[in-house]
Design a protein around this motif. Sequence first.
Motif, PDB file in Angstrom:
ATOM      1  N   HIS A   1     -25.304  39.819  21.764  1.00  0.00           N
ATOM      2  CA  HIS A   1     -24.164  38.934  21.378  1.00  0.00           C
ATOM      3  C   HIS A   1     -23.243  39.896  19.836  1.00  0.00           C
ATOM      4  CE1 HIS A   1     -24.010  34.730  22.393  1.00  0.00           C
ATOM      5  NE2 HIS A   1     -24.146  36.055  23.357  1.00  0.00           N
ATOM      6  N   ALA A   2     -24.146  41.150  19.415  1.00  0.00           N
ATOM      7  CA  ALA A   2     -24.915  41.987  18.222  1.00  0.00           C
ATOM      8  C   ALA A   2     -23.330  43.032  18.873  1.00  0.00           C
ATOM      9  CB  ALA A   2     -25.421  42.334  17.709  1.00  0.00           C
ATOM     10  N   GLY A   3     -24.136  43.669  20.131  1.00  0.00           N
ATOM     11  CA  GLY A   3     -22.885  44.670  20.948  1.00  0.00           C
ATOM     12  C   GLY A   3     -21.556  43.891  21.433  1.00  0.00           C
ATOM     13  N   GLN A   4     -21.790  42.824  21.950  1.00  0.00           N
ATOM     14  CA  GLN A   4     -20.711  42.126  22.528  1.00  0.00           C
ATOM     15  C   GLN A   4     -18.964  42.433  20.596  1.00  0.00           C
ATOM     16  OE1 GLN A   4     -21.159  38.753  23.605  1.00  0.00           O
ATOM     17  NE2 GLN A   4     -19.273  39.038  25.126  1.00  0.00           N
ATOM     18  N   TYR A   5     -19.452  41.925  19.412  1.00  0.00           N
ATOM     19  CA  TYR A   5     -19.225  41.743  18.444  1.00  0.00           C
ATOM     20  C   TYR A   5     -19.109  43.115  18.081  1.00  0.00           C
ATOM     21  CZ  TYR A   5     -19.708  36.328  18.455  1.00  0.00           C
ATOM     22  OH  TYR A   5     -19.980  35.515  18.131  1.00  0.00           O
ATOM     23  N   ARG A   6     -20.012  44.161  18.140  1.00  0.00           N
ATOM     24  CA  ARG A   6     -18.904  45.548  17.436  1.00  0.00           C
ATOM     25  C   ARG A   6     -18.573  45.972  18.384  1.00  0.00           C
ATOM     26  NH1 ARG A   6     -19.211  48.572  13.788  1.00  0.00           N
ATOM     27  NH2 ARG A   6     -19.438  50.183  13.734  1.00  0.00           N
ATOM     28  N   VAL A   7     -18.840  45.722  19.587  1.00  0.00           N
ATOM     29  CA  VAL A   7     -17.472  45.997  20.577  1.00  0.00           C
ATOM     30  C   VAL A   7     -16.247  45.438  19.903  1.00  0.00           C
ATOM     31  CG1 VAL A   7     -16.044  46.050  23.181  1.00  0.00           C
ATOM     32  CG2 VAL A   7     -18.741  46.705  22.267  1.00  0.00           C
ATOM     33  N   ALA A   8     -16.170  44.437  20.348  1.00  0.00           N
ATOM     34  CA  ALA A   8     -14.498  43.907  19.652  1.00  0.00           C
ATOM     35  C   ALA A   8     -13.921  44.097  18.582  1.00  0.00           C
ATOM     36  CB  ALA A   8     -15.171  42.048  19.584  1.00  0.00           C
ATOM     37  N   LEU A   9     -15.604  44.249  17.881  1.00  0.00           N
ATOM     38  CA  LEU A   9     -14.148  44.829  16.543  1.00  0.00           C
ATOM     39  C   LEU A   9     -13.674  46.052  16.475  1.00  0.00           C
ATOM     40  CD1 LEU A   9     -17.171  44.131  13.384  1.00  0.00           C
ATOM     41  CD2 LEU A   9     -14.928  43.571  13.040  1.00  0.00           C
ATOM     42  N   ARG A  10     -14.550  47.216  16.898  1.00  0.00           N
ATOM     43  CA  ARG A  10     -13.388  48.200  17.447  1.00  0.00           C
ATOM     44  C   ARG A  10     -12.276  48.021  18.240  1.00  0.00           C
ATOM     45  NH1 ARG A  10     -18.445  52.330  17.845  1.00  0.00           N
ATOM     46  NH2 ARG A  10     -18.773  52.828  15.787  1.00  0.00           N
ATOM     47  N   VAL A  11     -12.391  47.249  19.180  1.00  0.00           N
ATOM     48  CA  VAL A  11     -11.002  47.007  20.075  1.00  0.00           C
ATOM     49  C   VAL A  11      -9.850  46.020  19.615  1.00  0.00           C
ATOM     50  CG1 VAL A  11      -9.953  45.650  21.581  1.00  0.00           C
ATOM     51  CG2 VAL A  11     -12.411  47.313  21.955  1.00  0.00           C
TER      52      VAL A  11
ATOM     53  N   GLU B   1     -10.185  51.249  17.170  1.00  0.00           N
ATOM     54  CA  GLU B   1     -10.429  53.342  17.139  1.00  0.00           C
ATOM     55  C   GLU B   1     -11.377  53.174  18.671  1.00  0.00           C
ATOM     56  OE1 GLU B   1     -13.312  51.181  12.596  1.00  0.00           O
ATOM     57  OE2 GLU B   1     -14.250  51.567  14.731  1.00  0.00           O
ATOM     58  N   ARG B   2     -12.030  54.663  18.880  1.00  0.00           N
ATOM     59  CA  ARG B   2     -12.112  54.862  20.203  1.00  0.00           C
ATOM     60  C   ARG B   2     -13.648  54.034  20.389  1.00  0.00           C
ATOM     61  NH1 ARG B   2     -16.225  58.264  21.571  1.00  0.00           N
ATOM     62  NH2 ARG B   2     -15.535  59.411  23.507  1.00  0.00           N
ATOM     63  N   CYS B   3     -13.987  53.571  21.134  1.00  0.00           N
ATOM     64  CA  CYS B   3     -14.848  52.408  21.938  1.00  0.00           C
ATOM     65  C   CYS B   3     -14.933  52.333  23.068  1.00  0.00           C
ATOM     66  CB  CYS B   3     -13.820  51.024  22.004  1.00  0.00           C
ATOM     67  SG  CYS B   3     -15.545  49.988  22.212  1.00  0.00           S
ATOM     68  N   THR B   4     -16.008  52.734  23.260  1.00  0.00           N
ATOM     69  CA  THR B   4     -16.692  53.194  24.530  1.00  0.00           C
ATOM     70  C   THR B   4     -18.071  52.314  24.725  1.00  0.00           C
ATOM     71  OG1 THR B   4     -18.236  54.804  24.195  1.00  0.00           O
ATOM     72  CG2 THR B   4     -16.107  55.469  24.522  1.00  0.00           C
TER      73      THR B   4
END
Length: 175
Positions: free
Chosen positions: A59-69, A73-76
């Motif tokens: 979930h931390a990974g999922q939320y990190r992606v959501a924040l960047r999106v 921001e650049r997000c991969t």
Amino acid sequence: MTAWRALREGFDAFARRLPLLLGVWTVVLIVQQTVSLLVPDQWLWLEALLLALLLPPLHAGQYRVALRVVRGERCTFSSFVEGIRRWKDALPAYLLIGVLTALGLFALIVPGILVALAFSFTLLCLLDEEARGRRLSALEAMRESLQLTRGYRGVVFGMGLLLAVPYFLLSLLIV
């Protein structure tokens, strides 16, 4: 900004990065479903323990992606891994919120829901060090989530219901 405008802007941002987001959410769902399928029904305690250990970093990974999106921001997929690496920060907050929510649910169902809503932004606060220039502890992130949701818990509840439907439908497709 109104809740509906925030929801619309978030939806637009997510629509632009849909393949990445679906990939990330699919990984989380596959892990959840795999654990559920592999652990026999009589060992529910083991399933709960495994999920309690595996889900916070995911979930931390999922939320990190959501924040960047949402920020544009650049997000991969590496952003997902970057969030997973914050598992040491996420686990204590996740477990503490889980215990508080469970206690609230045992008291009566409504207090548990209110606790879950109050702390629903904890992981986002924990992972969002760019916004404040430093990392927060689990308790500081919980305190910030409590402040952010004050006066908006009904809106958060409604948005949660709106977002839960597609998540639930996607999980049905995977199983």
